[in-house]
Design a protein around this motif. Structure first.
Motif, PDB file in Angstrom:
ATOM      1  N   LEU A  50       0.805  -1.219   0.000  1.00 56.63           N
ATOM      2  CA  LEU A  50       0.000   0.000   0.000  1.00 56.63           C
ATOM      3  C   LEU A  50       0.842   1.275   0.000  1.00 56.63           C
ATOM      4  N   SER A  51       2.075   1.177   0.484  1.00 58.42           N
ATOM      5  CA  SER A  51       2.922   2.377   0.514  1.00 58.42           C
ATOM      6  C   SER A  51       3.483   2.723  -0.867  1.00 58.42           C
ATOM      7  N   VAL A  87       0.416   6.410   5.004  1.00 60.50           N
ATOM      8  CA  VAL A  87       0.750   6.593   3.587  1.00 60.50           C
ATOM      9  C   VAL A  87      -0.109   5.641   2.740  1.00 60.50           C
ATOM     10  N   GLY A  88      -0.265   4.420   3.193  1.00 61.97           N
ATOM     11  CA  GLY A  88      -1.024   3.420   2.430  1.00 61.97           C
ATOM     12  C   GLY A  88      -2.468   3.831   2.205  1.00 61.97           C
ATOM     13  N   THR A  89      -3.120   4.351   3.235  1.00 62.11           N
ATOM     14  CA  THR A  89      -4.520   4.770   3.075  1.00 62.11           C
ATOM     15  C   THR A  89      -4.610   5.992   2.175  1.00 62.11           C
ATOM     16  N   TYR A  90      -3.649   6.911   2.324  1.00 59.30           N
ATOM     17  CA  TYR A  90      -3.617   8.073   1.420  1.00 59.30           C
ATOM     18  C   TYR A  90      -3.477   7.598  -0.031  1.00 59.30           C
ATOM     19  N   ASN A  91      -2.549   6.688  -0.269  1.00 55.37           N
ATOM     20  CA  ASN A  91      -2.344   6.197  -1.639  1.00 55.37           C
ATOM     21  C   ASN A  91      -3.614   5.556  -2.195  1.00 55.37           C
ATOM     22  N   LEU A  92      -4.287   4.790  -1.346  1.00 51.00           N
ATOM     23  CA  LEU A  92      -5.492   4.103  -1.824  1.00 51.00           C
ATOM     24  C   LEU A  92      -6.587   5.104  -2.188  1.00 51.00           C
ATOM     25  N   ALA A 141      -7.568   7.735   8.935  1.00 51.43           N
ATOM     26  CA  ALA A 141      -8.328   7.179   7.799  1.00 51.43           C
ATOM     27  C   ALA A 141      -9.738   7.771   7.765  1.00 51.43           C
ATOM     28  N   GLU A 142     -10.344   7.941   8.943  1.00 51.87           N
ATOM     29  CA  GLU A 142     -11.691   8.525   8.990  1.00 51.87           C
ATOM     30  C   GLU A 142     -11.656   9.985   8.533  1.00 51.87           C
ATOM     31  N   ALA A 143     -10.635  10.727   8.971  1.00 50.93           N
ATOM     32  CA  ALA A 143     -10.523  12.143   8.576  1.00 50.93           C
ATOM     33  C   ALA A 143     -10.245  12.260   7.076  1.00 50.93           C
ATOM     34  N   LEU A 144      -9.378  11.408   6.562  1.00 45.56           N
ATOM     35  CA  LEU A 144      -9.066  11.452   5.128  1.00 45.56           C
ATOM     36  C   LEU A 144     -10.294  11.079   4.293  1.00 45.56           C
ATOM     37  N   ALA A 145     -11.059  10.115   4.788  1.00 52.23           N
ATOM     38  CA  ALA A 145     -12.296   9.735   4.093  1.00 52.23           C
ATOM     39  C   ALA A 145     -13.250  10.927   4.039  1.00 52.23           C
TER      40      ALA A 145
END
Ligand code: 15L
Length: 268
Positions: A50-51, A87-92, A141-145
Motif C-alpha cells: 500500500l505504501s 501513507v497506504g490509506t492516502y495512496n489508496l 483514515a476517517e478524517a481522510l475519508a
C-alpha cells in the motif's frame, strides 16, 4: 457494483469476505502484500504494497467499489504504521479518486475511540480518542475519508470494527464482538446503499453489553443477526480469577490503552 476490490484480502476478515461476497458481485479483486490463494471464477488476484502508489493504482484500476482492510491491524512501531496505514490509506484514496471509484468501505477500529471509559455510551458523533499509534492511523483514515467525500464526492462507510471472529473471546469482546455474517451485511450496506456520502458506524453485532449507540448503522438498514450474550457465561467463567490491569479495565480499548501507559492521573 461490478468489480469490487478487497485490500488486505489475506487477513482474517479478508478471507471471510472472500467467501461471503463470492457471487454477490460479478468480479471480486483481491489484493494483499502476502500471497493469496489462486483466483477462482469471478475473482482476480493481485499484489500491492500500500505504501507504493504505482502498485496501488494498478490494483484500483477499473474497480467500482473498494473494501479497505489492508494495513497493520494492531499496535506497532511508528514507521510501519506510518507506511502501511497512513501513507497506504492516502495512496489508496488518491488512486481511487483518480480512477473515479464511487464507494469505499473502510475498516477503521474501536481503537480510534478506545480511550472512552467503559461507562460512556458513545455514538458515531463523538470526537476520536485513539488509544495507540494504530488507533491514530484509524482516526486519520476517517478524517481522510471525510476530505475525499466532501471534496471529491466518493461515498465512504467507515466501519469502526470491534472484534471480528466466530465468537467473542473474552469479557471485553462481549461488548464489541462482530460475527462474520453481520460484518458482511455492513459491508454490503456500505457498497450498495444508494445514499451514502460519509458515514461512521460501529462494526459490532447486537451485543447486550455494547458500549455503542449504533443508531447510525440502524438508520442505514443494519439489522445484526448475532449477539454475544449466548457466549457470556462460558467467557466469564474462563476469565474468573485472571489478573486485571486497572487501565485496561477502565477504558474501552483495553490493553491498547494500558500499553506504554505513563500518565499520573487517568483521563476522565
Ligand atoms: C482491532 O482493531 C484489531 O485489528 C484486532 O486485531 C483486535 O485487536 C481488535 O481491534 C480488538 O480490539 O479486539
Amino acid at each position: 457494483m461490478h468489480r469490487v476490490l478487497i485490500t488486505g484480502a489475506g487477513g482474517g476478515i479478508g478471507r471471510s469476505l472472500r467467501e461471503s461476497l463470492q457471487e454477490v458481485y460479478p468480479v471480486l479483486r483481491l489484493s494483499d502484500r502476502v500471497p493469496l490463494a489462486a483466483a477462482r471464477a469471478g475473482e482476480e488476484v493481485g499484489y500491492a504494497e500500500l505504501s507504493d502508489l504505482a502498485g496501488v493504482k494498478r490494483i484500483v484500476a477499473d474497480v467500482d467499489g473498494i473494501v479497505h482492510l489492508g494495513g497493520i491491524s494492531g499496535e506497532n512501531e511508528w514507521e510501519p504504521i506510518l507506511q502501511s496505514n497512513i501513507v497506504g490509506t492516502y495512496n489508496l484514496f488518491e488512486a481511487a479518486r483518480r480512477a473515479r471509484v464511487k464507494r469505499i468501505v473502510v475498516a477503521t477500529s474501536n481503537h480510534a475511540v478506545g480511550f472512552y471509559p467503559r461507562e460512556h455510551r458513545i455514538d458515531h458523533r463523538v470526537v476520536p480518542r485513539p488509544d495507540s499509534r494504530y488507533g491514530v492511523s484509524k482516526a486519520f483514515a476517517e478524517a481522510l475519508a471525510s476530505l475525499y467525500a466532501d471534496k471529491h464526492g466518493i461515498g465512504f462507510l467507515c466501519t469502526r470494527i470491534g472484534n471480528f471472529g466466530p465468537r467473542p473471546i473474552d469479557e471485553r469482546r462481549l461488548s464489541i464482538w462482530i460475527s462474520p455474517r453481520d460484518y458482511t451485511q455492513l459491508v454490503r450496506i456500505g457498497l450498495e446503499h444508494p445514499d451514502i456520502r460519509y458515514e461512521i458506524v460501529y462494526g459490532v453485532s447486537n451485543n447486550r453489553r455494547s458500549w455503542y449507540d449504533n443508531a447510525n448503522a440502524e438508520r442505514l438498514g443494519y439489522r445484526p443477526q448475532d449477539g454475544s450474550e449466548p457466549f457470556a457465561e462460558a467467557v466469564l467463567a474462563a476469565a474468573a480469577g485472571r489478573a486485571i490491569d486497572p487501565i485496561a479495565e477502565r477504558y474501552q480499548g483495553g490493553t491498547f490503552c494500558a500499553a506504554e501507559y505513563s500518565a499520573q492521573t487517568p483521563a476522565p
